[in-house]
Design a protein around this motif. Structure first.
Motif, PDB file in Angstrom:
ATOM      1  N   TRP A   1      38.071  38.324  41.741  1.00  0.00           N
ATOM      2  CA  TRP A   1      38.751  37.401  42.652  1.00  0.00           C
ATOM      3  C   TRP A   1      39.922  36.749  41.928  1.00  0.00           C
ATOM      4  O   TRP A   1      41.027  36.687  42.434  1.00  0.00           O
ATOM      5  CB  TRP A   1      37.750  36.353  43.138  1.00  0.00           C
ATOM      6  N   ARG A   2      39.648  36.268  40.736  1.00  0.00           N
ATOM      7  CA  ARG A   2      40.680  35.565  39.968  1.00  0.00           C
ATOM      8  C   ARG A   2      41.822  36.494  39.573  1.00  0.00           C
ATOM      9  O   ARG A   2      42.968  36.067  39.497  1.00  0.00           O
ATOM     10  CB  ARG A   2      40.066  34.932  38.728  1.00  0.00           C
ATOM     11  N   GLN A   3      41.538  37.737  39.312  1.00  0.00           N
ATOM     12  CA  GLN A   3      42.581  38.678  38.914  1.00  0.00           C
ATOM     13  C   GLN A   3      43.512  39.037  40.069  1.00  0.00           C
ATOM     14  O   GLN A   3      44.620  39.502  39.848  1.00  0.00           O
ATOM     15  CB  GLN A   3      41.957  39.953  38.334  1.00  0.00           C
ATOM     16  N   THR A   4      43.076  38.809  41.291  1.00  0.00           N
ATOM     17  CA  THR A   4      43.908  39.124  42.452  1.00  0.00           C
ATOM     18  C   THR A   4      44.691  37.910  42.948  1.00  0.00           C
ATOM     19  O   THR A   4      45.392  38.002  43.936  1.00  0.00           O
ATOM     20  CB  THR A   4      43.059  39.669  43.612  1.00  0.00           C
ATOM     21  N   ASP A   5      44.542  36.792  42.267  1.00  0.00           N
ATOM     22  CA  ASP A   5      45.228  35.554  42.638  1.00  0.00           C
ATOM     23  C   ASP A   5      44.862  35.057  44.031  1.00  0.00           C
ATOM     24  O   ASP A   5      45.664  34.414  44.700  1.00  0.00           O
ATOM     25  CB  ASP A   5      46.754  35.707  42.513  1.00  0.00           C
ATOM     26  N   LEU A   6      43.641  35.341  44.474  1.00  0.00           N
ATOM     27  CA  LEU A   6      43.143  34.708  45.687  1.00  0.00           C
ATOM     28  C   LEU A   6      42.926  33.223  45.374  1.00  0.00           C
ATOM     29  O   LEU A   6      42.749  32.854  44.212  1.00  0.00           O
ATOM     30  CB  LEU A   6      41.826  35.363  46.121  1.00  0.00           C
ATOM     31  N   PRO A   7      42.946  32.364  46.373  1.00  0.00           N
ATOM     32  CA  PRO A   7      42.845  30.919  46.118  1.00  0.00           C
ATOM     33  C   PRO A   7      41.534  30.525  45.433  1.00  0.00           C
ATOM     34  O   PRO A   7      40.451  30.761  45.948  1.00  0.00           O
ATOM     35  CB  PRO A   7      42.928  30.293  47.513  1.00  0.00           C
ATOM     36  N   GLU A   8      41.660  29.922  44.259  1.00  0.00           N
ATOM     37  CA  GLU A   8      40.468  29.505  43.520  1.00  0.00           C
ATOM     38  C   GLU A   8      39.722  28.392  44.244  1.00  0.00           C
ATOM     39  O   GLU A   8      38.501  28.283  44.102  1.00  0.00           O
ATOM     40  CB  GLU A   8      40.838  29.103  42.098  1.00  0.00           C
ATOM     41  N   ALA A   9      40.419  27.598  45.025  1.00  0.00           N
ATOM     42  CA  ALA A   9      39.737  26.544  45.780  1.00  0.00           C
ATOM     43  C   ALA A   9      38.751  27.165  46.776  1.00  0.00           C
ATOM     44  O   ALA A   9      37.650  26.650  46.974  1.00  0.00           O
ATOM     45  CB  ALA A   9      40.752  25.665  46.495  1.00  0.00           C
ATOM     46  N   ASP A  10      39.126  28.293  47.391  1.00  0.00           N
ATOM     47  CA  ASP A  10      38.223  28.978  48.320  1.00  0.00           C
ATOM     48  C   ASP A  10      37.003  29.522  47.580  1.00  0.00           C
ATOM     49  O   ASP A  10      35.878  29.431  48.070  1.00  0.00           O
ATOM     50  CB  ASP A  10      38.945  30.129  49.030  1.00  0.00           C
ATOM     51  N   LEU A  11      37.238  30.080  46.412  1.00  0.00           N
ATOM     52  CA  LEU A  11      36.140  30.603  45.601  1.00  0.00           C
ATOM     53  C   LEU A  11      35.207  29.472  45.181  1.00  0.00           C
ATOM     54  O   LEU A  11      33.978  29.608  45.255  1.00  0.00           O
ATOM     55  CB  LEU A  11      36.689  31.331  44.374  1.00  0.00           C
ATOM     56  N   ALA A  12      35.771  28.361  44.773  1.00  0.00           N
ATOM     57  CA  ALA A  12      34.958  27.208  44.370  1.00  0.00           C
ATOM     58  C   ALA A  12      34.079  26.737  45.522  1.00  0.00           C
ATOM     59  O   ALA A  12      32.896  26.437  45.330  1.00  0.00           O
ATOM     60  CB  ALA A  12      35.858  26.078  43.878  1.00  0.00           C
ATOM     61  N   GLU A  13      34.626  26.714  46.726  1.00  0.00           N
ATOM     62  CA  GLU A  13      33.846  26.297  47.899  1.00  0.00           C
ATOM     63  C   GLU A  13      32.695  27.260  48.157  1.00  0.00           C
ATOM     64  O   GLU A  13      31.580  26.831  48.470  1.00  0.00           O
ATOM     65  CB  GLU A  13      34.742  26.218  49.137  1.00  0.00           C
ATOM     66  N   GLN A  14      32.951  28.555  48.024  1.00  0.00           N
ATOM     67  CA  GLN A  14      31.900  29.542  48.252  1.00  0.00           C
ATOM     68  C   GLN A  14      30.786  29.415  47.210  1.00  0.00           C
ATOM     69  O   GLN A  14      29.607  29.519  47.543  1.00  0.00           O
ATOM     70  CB  GLN A  14      32.476  30.956  48.237  1.00  0.00           C
ATOM     71  N   LEU A  15      31.163  29.191  45.969  1.00  0.00           N
ATOM     72  CA  LEU A  15      30.166  29.041  44.923  1.00  0.00           C
ATOM     73  C   LEU A  15      29.342  27.769  45.111  1.00  0.00           C
ATOM     74  O   LEU A  15      28.123  27.772  44.916  1.00  0.00           O
ATOM     75  CB  LEU A  15      30.826  29.050  43.547  1.00  0.00           C
TER      76      LEU A  15
END
Length: 108
Positions: A86-100
């Motif tokens: 996810w991080r390597q594709t520059d998707l929004p880290e805020a979205d990833l943080a919410e999912q986690l």
């Protein structure tokens, strides 16, 4: 390497730091679960892993693939890999943080 940041790096207090923290919290929580609870929660965790994989595939123009079902003992490794991707594709880290965060809170 323009615009990409190594997976382990984070800016103080930013979404990347939250991703790092939440990933470790999810992993620790998973390791603490009794086997019966882990097995009950496993489909939900696999679902999150698959959602992350699908988002990465969509972002990179690749065909969606089913993440292999390797069982509860490996699913946290798969989560870490999907977080890295996810991080390597520059998707929004805020979205990833919410999912986690949502994943961690869903664990029994």
């Amino acid at each position: 390497m323009s615009g990409t940041r190594p997976a382990g790096s984070s800016s103080a207090g930013g979404p990347s730091a939250v991703v790092d923290t939440e990933t470790e919290r999810v992993v620790r929580r998973w390791q603490q679960l009794p086997l019966d609870r882990a097995q009950a929660a496993y489909p939900g965790v696999r679902g999150v892993v698959q959602e992350l994989a699908d988002a990465v595939a969509d972002r990179t123009g690749q065909r969606r693939e089913t993440v292999p079902d390797l069982g509860p003992g490996v699913v946290m490794d798969q989560l870490r890999v999907m977080t890295y991707d996810w991080r390597q594709t520059d998707l929004p880290e805020a979205d990833l943080a919410e999912q986690l965060l949502a994943l961690r809170r869903s664990l029994p």
